[in-house]
Design a protein around this motif. Structure first.
Motif, mmCIF file in Angstrom:
data_model
loop_
_atom_site.group_PDB
_atom_site.id
_atom_site.type_symbol
_atom_site.label_atom_id
_atom_site.label_comp_id
_atom_site.label_asym_id
_atom_site.label_seq_id
_atom_site.Cartn_x
_atom_site.Cartn_y
_atom_site.Cartn_z
ATOM 1 N N PRO A 158 -0.908 11.441 -10.832
ATOM 2 C CA PRO A 158 -2.058 12.220 -11.021
ATOM 3 C C PRO A 158 -2.722 11.359 -10.993
ATOM 4 O O PRO A 158 -3.829 10.907 -11.749
ATOM 5 N N GLY A 159 -3.628 11.274 -10.223
ATOM 6 C CA GLY A 159 -4.888 10.639 -9.410
ATOM 7 C C GLY A 159 -4.966 8.990 -9.579
ATOM 8 O O GLY A 159 -6.018 8.372 -8.855
ATOM 9 N N VAL A 160 -3.938 8.598 -9.224
ATOM 10 C CA VAL A 160 -3.005 7.340 -8.787
ATOM 11 C C VAL A 160 -2.048 6.903 -7.727
ATOM 12 O O VAL A 160 -1.120 7.646 -8.165
ATOM 13 N N ARG A 161 -1.899 5.987 -7.315
ATOM 14 C CA ARG A 161 -0.449 6.528 -6.367
ATOM 15 C C ARG A 161 0.138 4.615 -6.358
ATOM 16 O O ARG A 161 -1.506 3.765 -5.908
ATOM 17 N N VAL A 162 0.792 4.466 -6.119
ATOM 18 C CA VAL A 162 1.087 2.641 -5.806
ATOM 19 C C VAL A 162 1.861 2.643 -4.715
ATOM 20 O O VAL A 162 2.393 3.219 -3.716
ATOM 21 N N ARG A 163 0.874 1.269 -3.564
ATOM 22 C CA ARG A 163 1.776 1.166 -2.139
ATOM 23 C C ARG A 163 1.658 -0.204 -2.436
ATOM 24 O O ARG A 163 0.617 -0.888 -3.623
ATOM 25 N N ALA A 164 2.304 -0.797 -1.312
ATOM 26 C CA ALA A 164 2.148 -2.084 -0.881
ATOM 27 C C ALA A 164 0.603 -3.271 -0.866
ATOM 28 O O ALA A 164 0.061 -1.914 -0.207
#
Length: 175
Positions: free
Chosen positions: A5-11
Protein backbone atom coordinates in the motif's frame (compact mmCIF):
# COMPACT_ATOMS: atom_id res chain seq x y z
CA UNK A 1 7.36 -4.57 -10.12
CA UNK A 2 6.02 -5.31 -6.65
CA UNK A 3 3.97 -3.11 -4.39
CA UNK A 4 2.62 -2.58 -0.92
CA UNK A 5 0.00 0.00 0.00
CA UNK A 6 1.41 3.34 -1.10
CA UNK A 7 4.80 2.10 -2.35
CA UNK A 8 6.12 -0.10 -5.13
CA UNK A 9 9.59 -1.41 -5.97
CA UNK A 10 11.10 -1.16 -9.42
CA UNK A 11 14.55 -1.37 -10.94
CA UNK A 12 16.50 1.86 -10.59
CA UNK A 13 16.72 3.85 -13.80
CA UNK A 14 19.56 6.09 -14.86
CA UNK A 15 17.42 9.17 -14.22
CA UNK A 16 16.90 8.04 -10.60
CA UNK A 17 20.59 8.01 -9.70
CA UNK A 18 21.00 11.68 -8.78
CA UNK A 19 18.28 11.36 -6.13
CA UNK A 20 19.73 8.31 -4.36
CA UNK A 21 22.53 10.20 -2.54
CA UNK A 22 19.95 12.76 -1.39
CA UNK A 23 17.90 9.95 0.17
CA UNK A 24 21.02 8.36 1.69
CA UNK A 25 22.15 11.64 3.27
CA UNK A 26 18.66 12.37 4.61
CA UNK A 27 18.32 8.89 6.11
CA UNK A 28 21.80 9.06 7.62
CA UNK A 29 21.00 12.25 9.52
CA UNK A 30 19.34 10.14 12.24
CA UNK A 31 22.81 9.01 13.32
CA UNK A 32 23.55 12.57 14.44
CA UNK A 33 20.71 12.29 16.97
CA UNK A 34 22.49 9.41 18.72
CA UNK A 35 25.93 11.02 18.69
CA UNK A 36 27.29 9.22 15.61
CA UNK A 37 28.14 12.40 13.70
CA UNK A 38 30.92 10.80 11.67
CA UNK A 39 28.41 8.32 10.25
CA UNK A 40 25.84 11.07 9.66
CA UNK A 41 28.48 13.13 7.84
CA UNK A 42 29.89 10.24 5.79
CA UNK A 43 29.81 10.67 2.03
CA UNK A 44 27.00 8.82 0.26
CA UNK A 45 27.63 6.28 -2.45
CA UNK A 46 29.24 7.97 -5.44
CA UNK A 47 27.54 8.55 -8.75
CA UNK A 48 29.81 6.07 -10.56
CA UNK A 49 29.20 3.42 -7.88
CA UNK A 50 25.43 3.87 -8.12
CA UNK A 51 25.62 3.75 -11.92
CA UNK A 52 27.55 0.47 -11.71
CA UNK A 53 24.87 -1.07 -9.46
CA UNK A 54 22.12 0.17 -11.76
CA UNK A 55 23.83 -1.11 -14.91
CA UNK A 56 24.45 -4.50 -13.26
CA UNK A 57 20.75 -4.79 -12.38
CA UNK A 58 21.43 -4.69 -8.64
CA UNK A 59 19.77 -1.39 -7.70
CA UNK A 60 16.09 -0.95 -6.90
CA UNK A 61 14.00 1.96 -5.75
CA UNK A 62 10.82 2.29 -3.72
CA UNK A 63 8.41 4.80 -5.22
CA UNK A 64 5.02 6.19 -4.37
CA UNK A 65 2.05 5.99 -6.72
CA UNK A 66 3.27 9.24 -8.27
CA UNK A 67 6.67 7.59 -8.94
CA UNK A 68 8.34 9.73 -6.25
CA UNK A 69 11.46 8.01 -4.92
CA UNK A 70 11.30 7.33 -1.18
CA UNK A 71 13.98 4.66 -0.76
CA UNK A 72 16.54 2.48 -2.47
CA UNK A 73 18.63 -0.65 -2.06
CA UNK A 74 21.84 -1.76 -3.78
CA UNK A 75 23.33 -5.23 -3.66
CA UNK A 76 26.83 -6.67 -4.09
CA UNK A 77 27.60 -10.29 -4.81
CA UNK A 78 29.83 -11.56 -2.01
CA UNK A 79 30.93 -15.16 -1.87
CA UNK A 80 27.91 -16.35 -3.87
CA UNK A 81 25.41 -14.45 -1.75
CA UNK A 82 23.39 -11.29 -2.22
CA UNK A 83 24.98 -8.76 0.10
CA UNK A 84 22.94 -5.66 0.91
CA UNK A 85 25.47 -2.87 0.55
CA UNK A 86 23.07 -0.04 1.27
CA UNK A 87 19.40 0.39 2.00
CA UNK A 88 18.11 3.89 2.65
CA UNK A 89 14.63 5.26 3.19
CA UNK A 90 13.82 8.94 3.28
CA UNK A 91 12.97 9.94 6.88
CA UNK A 92 9.55 11.18 5.75
CA UNK A 93 8.72 7.51 5.01
CA UNK A 94 10.50 5.92 7.99
CA UNK A 95 8.50 3.43 10.01
CA UNK A 96 6.13 2.58 7.16
CA UNK A 97 7.74 -0.69 6.07
CA UNK A 98 9.53 0.68 3.00
CA UNK A 99 12.89 -0.83 3.99
CA UNK A 100 11.26 -4.20 4.60
CA UNK A 101 9.58 -4.10 1.19
CA UNK A 102 12.92 -3.35 -0.48
CA UNK A 103 14.67 -6.17 1.42
CA UNK A 104 11.87 -8.63 0.63
CA UNK A 105 12.19 -7.73 -3.04
CA UNK A 106 15.94 -8.40 -2.95
CA UNK A 107 15.31 -11.70 -1.13
CA UNK A 108 13.04 -12.88 -3.93
CA UNK A 109 15.46 -11.63 -6.57
CA UNK A 110 18.36 -13.47 -4.88
CA UNK A 111 16.37 -16.70 -4.66
CA UNK A 112 15.52 -16.36 -8.34
CA UNK A 113 19.23 -16.03 -9.08
CA UNK A 114 19.95 -19.27 -7.20
CA UNK A 115 21.39 -17.56 -4.11
CA UNK A 116 20.27 -19.05 -0.84
CA UNK A 117 21.19 -16.24 1.50
CA UNK A 118 21.16 -12.47 2.02
CA UNK A 119 23.93 -10.88 4.05
CA UNK A 120 24.71 -7.43 5.38
CA UNK A 121 26.97 -5.65 7.81
CA UNK A 122 25.45 -3.19 10.23
CA UNK A 123 25.67 -1.56 13.63
CA UNK A 124 24.84 -4.11 16.30
CA UNK A 125 23.03 -1.80 18.75
CA UNK A 126 21.58 1.05 16.66
CA UNK A 127 17.81 0.47 16.86
CA UNK A 128 17.19 0.93 13.12
CA UNK A 129 20.14 -1.33 12.29
CA UNK A 130 20.84 -4.67 14.03
CA UNK A 131 17.57 -4.90 16.00
CA UNK A 132 15.56 -3.81 12.94
CA UNK A 133 17.16 -6.43 10.71
CA UNK A 134 16.56 -9.08 13.37
CA UNK A 135 12.85 -8.24 13.19
CA UNK A 136 13.07 -8.85 9.44
CA UNK A 137 14.45 -12.35 10.00
CA UNK A 138 18.19 -11.68 9.94
CA UNK A 139 20.43 -13.27 12.54
CA UNK A 140 23.94 -12.50 13.70
CA UNK A 141 26.50 -14.71 12.01
CA UNK A 142 28.87 -16.74 14.17
CA UNK A 143 32.56 -16.02 13.57
CA UNK A 144 32.99 -19.32 11.71
CA UNK A 145 30.20 -18.36 9.28
CA UNK A 146 31.80 -15.11 8.19
CA UNK A 147 33.18 -15.65 4.71
CA UNK A 148 36.38 -14.13 3.34
CA UNK A 149 34.37 -11.53 1.43
CA UNK A 150 32.43 -10.45 4.52
CA UNK A 151 35.65 -10.32 6.56
CA UNK A 152 37.10 -8.07 3.87
CA UNK A 153 34.02 -5.81 4.05
CA UNK A 154 34.42 -5.51 7.83
CA UNK A 155 38.13 -4.76 7.42
CA UNK A 156 37.32 -2.04 4.88
CA UNK A 157 34.84 -0.49 7.30
CA UNK A 158 37.48 -0.52 10.04
CA UNK A 159 39.99 1.09 7.67
CA UNK A 160 37.47 3.90 7.21
CA UNK A 161 37.28 4.50 10.96
CA UNK A 162 34.28 2.40 11.96
CA UNK A 163 34.89 0.58 15.26
CA UNK A 164 34.69 -3.15 14.48
CA UNK A 165 33.34 -3.84 17.97
CA UNK A 166 30.15 -1.97 17.01
CA UNK A 167 29.58 -3.95 13.81
CA UNK A 168 27.95 -7.26 13.06
CA UNK A 169 27.49 -9.51 10.03
CA UNK A 170 23.93 -10.74 9.66
CA UNK A 171 22.21 -13.17 7.31
CA UNK A 172 18.83 -14.60 6.44
CA UNK A 173 17.51 -17.02 3.88
CA UNK A 174 16.74 -15.57 0.47
CA UNK A 175 13.21 -15.84 -0.80
Amino acid sequence: MESEPGVRVRAAREDDLDLLPVIQIASGAAFREIGMTAIADAAPLSGPALAAYQQAGRAWVAVTGEDTLVGFIVVDLVDGRAHIEQVSVHPDQAGRGVGGVLISHVGRWAAGQGMGMLTLTTFRAVPWNGPYYARLGFREMAPGEITAGLAAALADEAAHGIDPATRVCMCRAAG
